[in-house]
Motif scaffolding. Sequence first.
Motif, PDB file in Angstrom:
ATOM      1  N   ALA A 163      10.070   5.714  -5.982  1.00  0.00           N
ATOM      2  CA  ALA A 163      10.516   4.445  -5.381  1.00  0.00           C
ATOM      3  C   ALA A 163      10.526   4.543  -3.857  1.00  0.00           C
ATOM      4  O   ALA A 163      10.163   3.590  -3.157  1.00  0.00           O
ATOM      5  CB  ALA A 163      11.905   4.088  -5.901  1.00  0.00           C
ATOM      6  N   GLU A 164      10.926   5.700  -3.332  1.00  0.00           N
ATOM      7  CA  GLU A 164      10.945   5.885  -1.878  1.00  0.00           C
ATOM      8  C   GLU A 164       9.527   5.858  -1.313  1.00  0.00           C
ATOM      9  O   GLU A 164       9.282   5.285  -0.244  1.00  0.00           O
ATOM     10  CB  GLU A 164      11.616   7.217  -1.531  1.00  0.00           C
ATOM     11  N   ILE A 165       8.585   6.449  -2.029  1.00  0.00           N
ATOM     12  CA  ILE A 165       7.182   6.405  -1.589  1.00  0.00           C
ATOM     13  C   ILE A 165       6.676   4.968  -1.615  1.00  0.00           C
ATOM     14  O   ILE A 165       5.950   4.529  -0.718  1.00  0.00           O
ATOM     15  CB  ILE A 165       6.322   7.316  -2.481  1.00  0.00           C
ATOM     16  N   GLU A 166       7.071   4.217  -2.644  1.00  0.00           N
ATOM     17  CA  GLU A 166       6.666   2.812  -2.711  1.00  0.00           C
ATOM     18  C   GLU A 166       7.233   2.027  -1.532  1.00  0.00           C
ATOM     19  O   GLU A 166       6.540   1.216  -0.918  1.00  0.00           O
ATOM     20  CB  GLU A 166       7.145   2.192  -4.021  1.00  0.00           C
ATOM     21  N   ASN A 167       8.488   2.278  -1.201  1.00  0.00           N
ATOM     22  CA  ASN A 167       9.155   1.521  -0.140  1.00  0.00           C
ATOM     23  C   ASN A 167       8.703   1.929   1.253  1.00  0.00           C
ATOM     24  O   ASN A 167       8.804   1.137   2.194  1.00  0.00           O
ATOM     25  CB  ASN A 167      10.673   1.692  -0.244  1.00  0.00           C
ATOM     26  N   SER A 168       8.230   3.148   1.406  1.00  0.00           N
ATOM     27  CA  SER A 168       7.926   3.632   2.750  1.00  0.00           C
ATOM     28  C   SER A 168       6.433   3.885   2.956  1.00  0.00           C
ATOM     29  O   SER A 168       5.803   3.274   3.824  1.00  0.00           O
ATOM     30  CB  SER A 168       8.721   4.913   3.046  1.00  0.00           C
ATOM     31  N   VAL A 169       5.846   4.747   2.137  1.00  0.00           N
ATOM     32  CA  VAL A 169       4.455   5.144   2.370  1.00  0.00           C
ATOM     33  C   VAL A 169       3.489   4.052   1.926  1.00  0.00           C
ATOM     34  O   VAL A 169       2.664   3.565   2.707  1.00  0.00           O
ATOM     35  CB  VAL A 169       4.143   6.464   1.642  1.00  0.00           C
ATOM     36  N   ILE A 170       3.586   3.629   0.663  1.00  0.00           N
ATOM     37  CA  ILE A 170       2.625   2.670   0.122  1.00  0.00           C
ATOM     38  C   ILE A 170       2.750   1.319   0.813  1.00  0.00           C
ATOM     39  O   ILE A 170       1.755   0.631   1.067  1.00  0.00           O
ATOM     40  CB  ILE A 170       2.807   2.524  -1.402  1.00  0.00           C
ATOM     41  N   SER A 171       3.993   0.910   1.133  1.00  0.00           N
ATOM     42  CA  SER A 171       4.180  -0.382   1.797  1.00  0.00           C
ATOM     43  C   SER A 171       3.633  -0.387   3.217  1.00  0.00           C
ATOM     44  O   SER A 171       3.492  -1.451   3.829  1.00  0.00           O
ATOM     45  CB  SER A 171       5.672  -0.743   1.821  1.00  0.00           C
ATOM     46  N   SER A 172       3.329   0.794   3.747  1.00  0.00           N
ATOM     47  CA  SER A 172       2.785   0.889   5.100  1.00  0.00           C
ATOM     48  C   SER A 172       1.261   0.821   5.130  1.00  0.00           C
ATOM     49  O   SER A 172       0.664   0.858   6.209  1.00  0.00           O
ATOM     50  CB  SER A 172       3.237   2.212   5.751  1.00  0.00           C
TER      51      SER A 172
END
Length: 612
Positions: A163-172
Amino acid sequence: MNSFFKILKRFVPPYKKYVAGSLLSNVLSTLFSLFSFGAIIPILQILFGIETASYSYQAWSWTESLGHITSAWKNNIFWFITSTIHEQGAIATLAFLGLFLVVTTFFKTGLSFLANYCIVPIRTGVLRDLRRDIYAKVLSLPLAFFTEERKGDIISRMTGDVAEIENSVISSLDMLFKNPIIILIYVLTLFLISWQLSLFVMVLLPVSGYFIGLVGKKLKSRSLTGQQQLGQLLIRIEETLGGLRIIKAFNAEKKMKESFAETNEQLRKTFTRLDSRYLLAHPMSEFLGTVVIAVLLWFGGMLILTHHSHVTAPTFIYYLIIFYSIINPAKDLSRAVYSIQKGMASLERIDKILKAKNTLTIAEHPLPLPAFHEKIEYSNVWFKYQNEWVLRDISLTIEHGKTIAIVGQSGSGKSTMADLLPRFYDVDQGEILIDNINIKDVQLYELRALMGYVNQEPILFNDTFLNNIKFGVDNATEEQIIEAAKIANAHEFILASEQGYETRIGDRGTKLSGGQRQRISIARAVLKNPPILVLDEATSSLDTESERLVQNAIDQLMQNRTSIVIAHRLSTVKRADEICVLHEGQIVERGKHEELLALNGYYKRLYDMQSF
């Protein structure tokens, strides 16, 4: 950032067409934004009447220099505008320029939407692939990996870290595919307008970038701490749910609440510091951008007022508009960098699973093992989990169709012997053979297809009776499932349930008694119909009545099969063809029940203790 580009290289290639579509749309959208901004110059010149020069059409070709092409385009645009003013009048020309502004803005916004639309399949697809790969990796890893990891922390990585990767990395992703293009094209345009002003800006930007970089410096380390603490919190929750009966029985609710509250408060403090630093990025970058604009306005105005620049006032305003348009993409880019730094900690925790090495060696050219006809052989087997040897020089032959019982005190290595056969772990020395073929030389799927398991603690799923019995045997018919349940003495209590075979049995079968759970587990093994059967303490935790029913089911299950029976209760192994007594990892006695009693050794002591 290296880890981020590695994740892109790993997951983005299947979505190349979407990447190309997004990049092309962003380039075109940025060019149309420049055209729309360019309408400001002639509008200002018309409104303020400051353009007095006359223009004539200037021919050009693509083979000429970039400077000459740019000069020709600029000249011809002003020639067209001045000609239109002379022929149609200033008011009509303003209307044409307004229409031009509307059209270019329409294409700019439409292409910007298309660029973002192309990112959506990449974001959702990469996230899906990441979840799929983690789950597949967890299934492929040997049991040895999970003996060193805590289940709650693994769940945290598969949920919270993803979820953190979705919120930070992927959303970027959209910021990284869009903003560098905008910044690059705008900066090139600024240099074409005035290289003096642009060089001055290039001196200011690194200074502001340094201060912005200070904000994100510790984001990654603090984010890693936060995700580790979140893993500890999930461990607490998982242990609480699994041990509620013991917690209540020992009046330990207060102790557990205090322990949970302490971990929860540590997590709150960590994320408070982390989020505060992350939120500082936006206002700081906006403030520093405004400072740069103010200094640029002073410097450029000074050059124009002192006539030290060829840039006119309308062109300078166009320059400022373009430069100000860089600020938002630059802020978004810096925010994306912060987000990525924040998400890299989660990515590292996930990579600990994804990059974990499978210690089970897989043969490059596996030998076929279609069936089992002759014997299982443990040949000089040594094994240890970490430092201490658990099994020492084990040699044992199990003929086809025979039943071998393994007994001994707790910790003697009985279950470990059984776990080595399906290669849950690999032997450190020696080898295990099936029909004279080393089990390391065959496919794991074929090896494990030969075996059925009934464990001391039945492993059931929160599903129906029917799906639990046919687990792993997808092509089983309803008649075969019912027949397996009858053999396992489970058919009657299944029919007595609310919806028969379609009744859900609860998490890990909590709606059933211990004996019922074990009989469902036996029915599953009956349906698989394996030639080799492993029974690991299958009746040790049952009451007398349940043990009788389960033992009857086991007796039917063992008919015409090669069986390895691990037992504490020696009454269940009297009829075995051979009993092996393990002591401190070694086979110290072997033979039939009466023969071992006559030896008056380890087995006799175990038997006398249970008889007493």
